[in-house]
Design a protein around this motif. Sequence first.
Motif, PDB file in Angstrom:
ATOM      1  N   TYR A 125       0.793  -1.224   0.000  1.00 52.32           N
ATOM      2  CA  TYR A 125       0.000   0.000   0.000  1.00 52.32           C
ATOM      3  C   TYR A 125       0.829   1.279   0.000  1.00 52.32           C
ATOM      4  N   LEU A 126       1.992   1.239   0.630  1.00 51.95           N
ATOM      5  CA  LEU A 126       2.817   2.434   0.771  1.00 51.95           C
ATOM      6  C   LEU A 126       4.152   2.241   0.073  1.00 51.95           C
ATOM      7  N   SER A 127       4.687   3.322  -0.450  1.00 49.83           N
ATOM      8  CA  SER A 127       5.972   3.262  -1.163  1.00 49.83           C
ATOM      9  C   SER A 127       7.123   3.007  -0.197  1.00 49.83           C
ATOM     10  N   GLN A 128       8.220   2.591  -0.764  1.00 47.93           N
ATOM     11  CA  GLN A 128       9.442   2.400   0.025  1.00 47.93           C
ATOM     12  C   GLN A 128       9.842   3.713   0.707  1.00 47.93           C
ATOM     13  N   GLU A 129       9.687   4.816  -0.015  1.00 49.37           N
ATOM     14  CA  GLU A 129      10.019   6.127   0.552  1.00 49.37           C
ATOM     15  C   GLU A 129       9.162   6.403   1.791  1.00 49.37           C
ATOM     16  N   ALA A 130       7.862   6.132   1.692  1.00 45.32           N
ATOM     17  CA  ALA A 130       6.961   6.364   2.825  1.00 45.32           C
ATOM     18  C   ALA A 130       7.310   5.467   4.002  1.00 45.32           C
ATOM     19  N   LEU A 131       7.604   4.214   3.722  1.00 47.35           N
ATOM     20  CA  LEU A 131       7.910   3.276   4.799  1.00 47.35           C
ATOM     21  C   LEU A 131       9.242   3.584   5.478  1.00 47.35           C
ATOM     22  N   TRP A 132      10.249   4.012   4.717  1.00 49.37           N
ATOM     23  CA  TRP A 132      11.513   4.411   5.348  1.00 49.37           C
ATOM     24  C   TRP A 132      11.340   5.732   6.099  1.00 49.37           C
ATOM     25  N   ALA A 133      10.460   6.600   5.626  1.00 47.65           N
ATOM     26  CA  ALA A 133      10.178   7.839   6.360  1.00 47.65           C
ATOM     27  C   ALA A 133       9.525   7.501   7.707  1.00 47.65           C
ATOM     28  N   ILE A 134       8.646   6.503   7.717  1.00 47.18           N
ATOM     29  CA  ILE A 134       8.040   6.064   8.972  1.00 47.18           C
ATOM     30  C   ILE A 134       9.111   5.532   9.916  1.00 47.18           C
ATOM     31  N   ARG A 135      10.008   4.733   9.403  1.00 48.30           N
ATOM     32  CA  ARG A 135      11.111   4.201  10.236  1.00 48.30           C
ATOM     33  C   ARG A 135      11.945   5.361  10.780  1.00 48.30           C
ATOM     34  N   THR A 136      12.202   6.369   9.972  1.00 51.52           N
ATOM     35  CA  THR A 136      12.979   7.531  10.404  1.00 51.52           C
ATOM     36  C   THR A 136      12.261   8.254  11.538  1.00 51.52           C
ATOM     37  N   TYR A 137      10.958   8.416  11.393  1.00 49.94           N
ATOM     38  CA  TYR A 137      10.159   9.035  12.448  1.00 49.94           C
ATOM     39  C   TYR A 137      10.241   8.224  13.738  1.00 49.94           C
ATOM     40  N   ILE A 138      10.050   6.923  13.636  1.00 49.48           N
ATOM     41  CA  ILE A 138      10.088   6.057  14.817  1.00 49.48           C
ATOM     42  C   ILE A 138      11.430   6.204  15.534  1.00 49.48           C
ATOM     43  N   GLU A 139      12.504   6.228  14.765  1.00 48.79           N
ATOM     44  CA  GLU A 139      13.846   6.364  15.363  1.00 48.79           C
ATOM     45  C   GLU A 139      14.034   7.717  16.055  1.00 48.79           C
ATOM     46  N   SER A 140      13.244   8.713  15.670  1.00 49.06           N
ATOM     47  CA  SER A 140      13.377  10.046  16.257  1.00 49.06           C
ATOM     48  C   SER A 140      12.644  10.152  17.604  1.00 49.06           C
ATOM     49  N   ARG A 141      11.785   9.191  17.893  1.00 47.43           N
ATOM     50  CA  ARG A 141      10.982   9.244  19.110  1.00 47.43           C
ATOM     51  C   ARG A 141      11.826   8.787  20.307  1.00 47.43           C
ATOM     52  N   PRO A 142      11.644   9.429  21.454  1.00 44.91           N
ATOM     53  CA  PRO A 142      12.416   9.027  22.639  1.00 44.91           C
ATOM     54  C   PRO A 142      12.046   7.614  23.100  1.00 44.91           C
ATOM     55  N   LEU A 143      13.037   6.915  23.617  1.00 48.38           N
ATOM     56  CA  LEU A 143      12.807   5.569  24.130  1.00 48.38           C
ATOM     57  C   LEU A 143      12.014   5.656  25.431  1.00 48.38           C
ATOM     58  N   PRO A 144      11.233   4.596  25.716  1.00 47.76           N
ATOM     59  CA  PRO A 144      10.489   4.597  26.984  1.00 47.76           C
ATOM     60  C   PRO A 144      11.462   4.528  28.162  1.00 47.76           C
ATOM     61  N   GLU A 145      11.038   5.150  29.257  1.00 45.42           N
ATOM     62  CA  GLU A 145      11.910   5.143  30.452  1.00 45.42           C
ATOM     63  C   GLU A 145      11.659   3.952  31.315  1.00 45.42           C
TER      64      GLU A 145
END
Length: 145
Positions: A125-145
């Motif tokens: 459903y989503l392009s490779q660009e969109a899916l890697w952008a999602i991964r990039t976003y996830i990596e930008s989120r702080p880890l749970p404490e």
Amino acid sequence: MNNKNTVLATLVATCLGFSTALYAHGDVVPQSVNTGELETIGEEWLDENPYRAPNEQNALAIDIGSSAYNQNCARCHGLEAQSGGIAPDLRLLEPGLDGDDWYKERVINGAVRNGAVYMPRMADYLSQEALWAIRTYIESRPLPE
């Protein structure tokens, strides 16, 4: 009809209306993602996230990934990538290539257990660009404490 029956009929109609609305939510179609400003990657899947810092498009990929994640992934993986327990907390994926390998496997093949689809094949459903952008976003989120 007496007042008691009218109230009961109204209550039943309201409940049926809500249950129909909830059932209609059913299978959710992934929302498209505008990746026009990101560098085109192509059809052949990369092994590693191309938008990871220090890539000059990292900030743009995070912005696009944030919108894409919250439209397509949050209902199971949690708002702003904070899992509510329904599906894995994606912030806990291994960083770098090891995490990219698992992520790529999952978005391409989905997750099916005992014939039940736990996660659709998002790459359908989503392009490779969109899916890697999602991964990039996830990596930008702080880890749970």
